[in-house]
Design an enzyme around this catalytic site. Structure first.
Site, PDB file in Angstrom:
ATOM      1  N   SER A  38      53.896  35.849  42.720  1.00 50.08           N
ATOM      2  CA  SER A  38      54.423  34.971  43.767  1.00 50.08           C
ATOM      3  C   SER A  38      55.349  35.763  44.668  1.00 50.08           C
ATOM      4  CB  SER A  38      55.202  33.812  43.139  1.00 50.08           C
ATOM      5  OG  SER A  38      55.957  33.133  44.127  1.00 50.08           O
TER       6      SER A  38
ATOM      7  N   TYR B 249      62.304  31.311  38.005  1.00 51.39           N
ATOM      8  CA  TYR B 249      60.898  31.509  38.347  1.00 51.39           C
ATOM      9  C   TYR B 249      60.728  32.854  39.019  1.00 51.39           C
ATOM     10  CZ  TYR B 249      56.390  30.523  40.660  1.00 51.39           C
ATOM     11  OH  TYR B 249      55.095  30.563  41.104  1.00 51.39           O
TER      12      TYR B 249
END
Lengths: 243, 452
Positions: free
Chosen positions: A135, A148
């Protein structure tokens, strides 16, 4: 015709990738936590594209189950696509360890666990390929999602090292850094439309990038430049921002 | 998630709580009490709007397909377009299709959609082998014309008021090619058009584009477009370029990126367009081959065409009138519309055959669909048109309706409305399913005798 294993096949991006590869006539193994869902997905592809597909149970956090999982696959995978991940709740993770642990394990530890096994197998065979969905959040930790982000940062570095190692065995590793994507994971989040991709767009980009043996893919394309800027903001300024 | 939602007409826009349908296994008895299912939101008014909406779009898996019978079993959130994308090149087509393929399977059943072949092949649910329904009481039943038949008759055309359609078994029809043998015949007026419809009543597909602004002796000036699926041998006699049995599907090239300013579509621009369109095909009678895409889905090639009507949106007015006196009534209606200065950009006429189902729109007769941009005085005017339609024994299509009164609904649907309400109440006394449409028309409310 290749054998393709998609781990985390219940995700929207995985579903879109599966459709493309199934339409091309490949054999698909769809792995995820809910076996019934995996089988429903497999059947759907079978009806749509007459492709050979199977749904298999897989839990990213049950590390002990991973060796057997890989050993018992119906077909030897030519390509392993690691799509599973968990965005989690940043605020909750700051105070509750279980949430933080889930974010770390679902995005990093679990991926390392299964990809170590796949990598070892492919290095031995001197053939295969791996796609890891990381990501843009992994490019730099920021206050709104650094659990995250840090897990993905770890994953990105892992994939980079893996690419380096496996290059010498003729196995290609692609790192995918999606920016904003309209999926179940981001449901309800206010994402600016021009920067937000659909799972179909992301899937098309990934399939094309892997075919071209790209190393790192940003999708949508503008995120490469956005992250270049973000990565280079001096820390003394960045720490004051509220990104 | 609370959002401002509207359907295809962009009118009305309502604030609704919309969420993905949690799935038959995860939905609890009281969870929530009242909701309405929603697919792709292609109805024109408020049929799939309500305080609480469940989206069916994640229920989009195909379950099985039998190439011998052509029966496809799939979850209700799949679109007709996806079905075509998957099966058309394998030699199967939808038995009945509405004017857009961006409609879900569940939606097609709930509105019991019709196409250009109603007079020859009936409506969508005539080709449904069975469907799996989750009733308002959260029971899951299989219903068809033979099993749980009353539920089936209520669900077809029931506008989602019988619960959640989970899966549908649809019988696709076999086709040899992706081409249509089209024949366009010009009609100078209504009388000629109706005579042509009668003359060609055995042709599978027929639809007429009507210039609804033409007045006097030109009233009803139209082009009748007949169609039959082309066989493989038909392609050989055509021009060389039709070498592919199934032309490749091309995604829509055009898109309307923003709402057009108001008044772009007005009586003058529409009149001009209509005139040009009518004279653009010079011969009175032409034969040619066209793709299924062009014949069945001319508007799908422009994404978001509804934005041409501006932010205020538009209303589609579609009614059916019995054959007897139908042509005269339509002529009268169009005269009235022209007089008042309202322009409909699209006016499409079809012929209907017999229809099954309890809350059904089609009846043997003519159906005309008109589009009106929302403007001052329109809604009151449409009430006047309602009175004419009612008087002539006709009714309005619920999937297109955004403004009809409850009184008009109950009077025009008469027994059908009563039967629908009573039978549904019988089967499910605790039915709390409701939509903005059902509330506005009081579909599930008993009507006390009203005085004129």
């Amino acid at each position: 015709m290749a054998n393709i294993l998609i781990i985390g096949a219940g995700s929207d991006i995985a579903g879109a990738i599966a459709k493309i590869y199934a339409r091309q006539g490949n054999r698909l193994m769809l792995a995820g936590r809910n076996k019934t869902d995996m089988q429903a997905l497999a059947q759907d592809l079978q009806v749509r594209y007459s492709s050979e597909t199977q749904g298999i149970q897989f839990d990213a956090r049950k590390f002990d189950s991973h060796p057997d999982f890989y050993r018992n696959l119906p077909w030897q995978p030519d390509l392993v696509i690691c799509v599973f991940g968990y965005l989690g709740d940043q605020r909750k993770a700051e105070t509750e360890w279980q949430e933080a642990l889930q974010i770390i394990e679902s995005n990093y530890t679990g991926a390392v666990s299964i990809l170590n096994i796949a990598a070892e197998d492919m290095a031995r065979r001197k053939s295969g390929g791996i796609i890891g969905i990381s990501s843009v959040a992994g490019d730099r930790g920021r206050m709104s999602n650094y659990h995250y982000g840090s897990a993905k940062a770890g994953f990105t570095a892992y994939l980079s090292g893996l690419r380096n190692r496996l290059y010498h065995s003729g196995v290609h590793v692609l790192t995918v850094n999606p920016g904003f994507v309209r999926t179940r994971m981001t449901e309800g989040l206010p994402l600016p439309a021009p920067l937000t991709a659909t799972p179909e767009q992301v899937a098309a980009d990934i399939v094309k990038a892997f075919r071209k043996k790209k190393n790192i893919l940003y999708t949508l394309w503008m995120w490469k430049w956005i992250m270049l800027i973000i990565r280079n903001i001096p820390e003394f300024i960045f720490k004051k921002l509220k990104l | 998630m609370i959002r401002e939602i509207s359907n295809w007409g962009n009118y009305p826009v309502q604030t609704c709580d919309i969420q993905d349908f949690p799935g038959e296994k995860n939905i609890l008895p009281a969870d929530p009490d009242s909701f309405i299912m929603r697919g792709l939101g292609r109805s024109y008014g408020d049929a799939s709007l309500g305080k609480k909406i469940y989206s069916s779009l994640r229920q989009n898996h195909m379950i099985s397909f039998d190439p011998d019978t052509g029966i496809l079993v799939a979850e209700s959130g799949i679109s007709l377009g996806e079905i075509l994308e998957t099966f058309m090149h394998r030699g199967y087509f939808l038995p009945v299709t509405p004017g857009t393929k961006y409609v879900t399977l569940g939606g097609a059943v709930a509105a019991d959609v019709h196409g250009k072949n109603h007079h020859t092949e009936g409506s969508f649910c005539d080709h449904v082998e069975y469907l799996d329904l989750m009733t308002p009481a959260r029971q899951i039943i299989r219903c068809s014309s033979r099993e749980n038949a009353e539920w089936f008759q209520l669900t077809r055309g029931g506008m989602g008021l019988t619960g959640t359609i989970l899966r549908v078994a649809l019988r696709l029809k076999k086709i040899e090619t992706g081409w249509i043998q089209q024949r366009n015949i010009k009609a100078a007026n209504f009388k000629e058009l109706c005579a042509l419809f009668e003359q060609h009543r055995n042709v599978t597909y027929s639809v007429a584009w009507v210039d609804c602004l033409a007045r006097g002796k030109h009233a009803g000036r139209s082009i009748l477009m007949l169609g039959e699926h082309a066989k493989a041998e038909d392609l050989q006699s055509a021009q060389g370029r039709k070498t592919q049995l199934f032309p490749a599907y091309r995604k829509p090239g055009l898109s309307v990126p923003f709402f057009f300013p108001e008044k772009i579509l007005n009586p003058l621009s529409v009149k001009t367009f209509n005139y040009l369109y009518y004279i653009s095909s010079f011969s009175r009678d032409t034969h040619f081959l066209t793709t299924c895409e062009n014949y069945f889905y001319p508007l799908d090639s422009i994404n978001y065409w509804n934005r041409i009507y501006g932010k205020r949106g538009f209303v589609q007015y579609q009614f059916v009138l019995p054959f007897a006196g139908g042509a005269d009534t339509m002529q009268y209606l169009l005269e009235k519309i022209s007089q008042k200065g309202f322009a409909s950009f699209l006016a499409v006429l079809k012929v209907f055959g017999k229809q099954e189902g309890i809350l059904a729109f089609p009846m043997e007769g003519y159906t005309l669909a008109l589009d009106f941009p929302i403007s001052h005085g329109l809604l009151e005017f449409l009430n006047e048109l309602d009175a004419i339609v009612l008087n002539a024994g006709g009714r309005i299509y619920l999937a297109k309706d955004a403004r009809m009164s409850a009184e008009m609904f109950h009077k025009s649907y008469g027994d059908a409305a009563i039967q629908f309400r009573e039978k549904l109440k019988n089967l499910c006394p605790e039915n709390k399913i409701s939509s903005s449409l059902s509330e506005r028309l009081q579909i599930l409310y008993p009507q006390t005798q009203k005085q004129k």
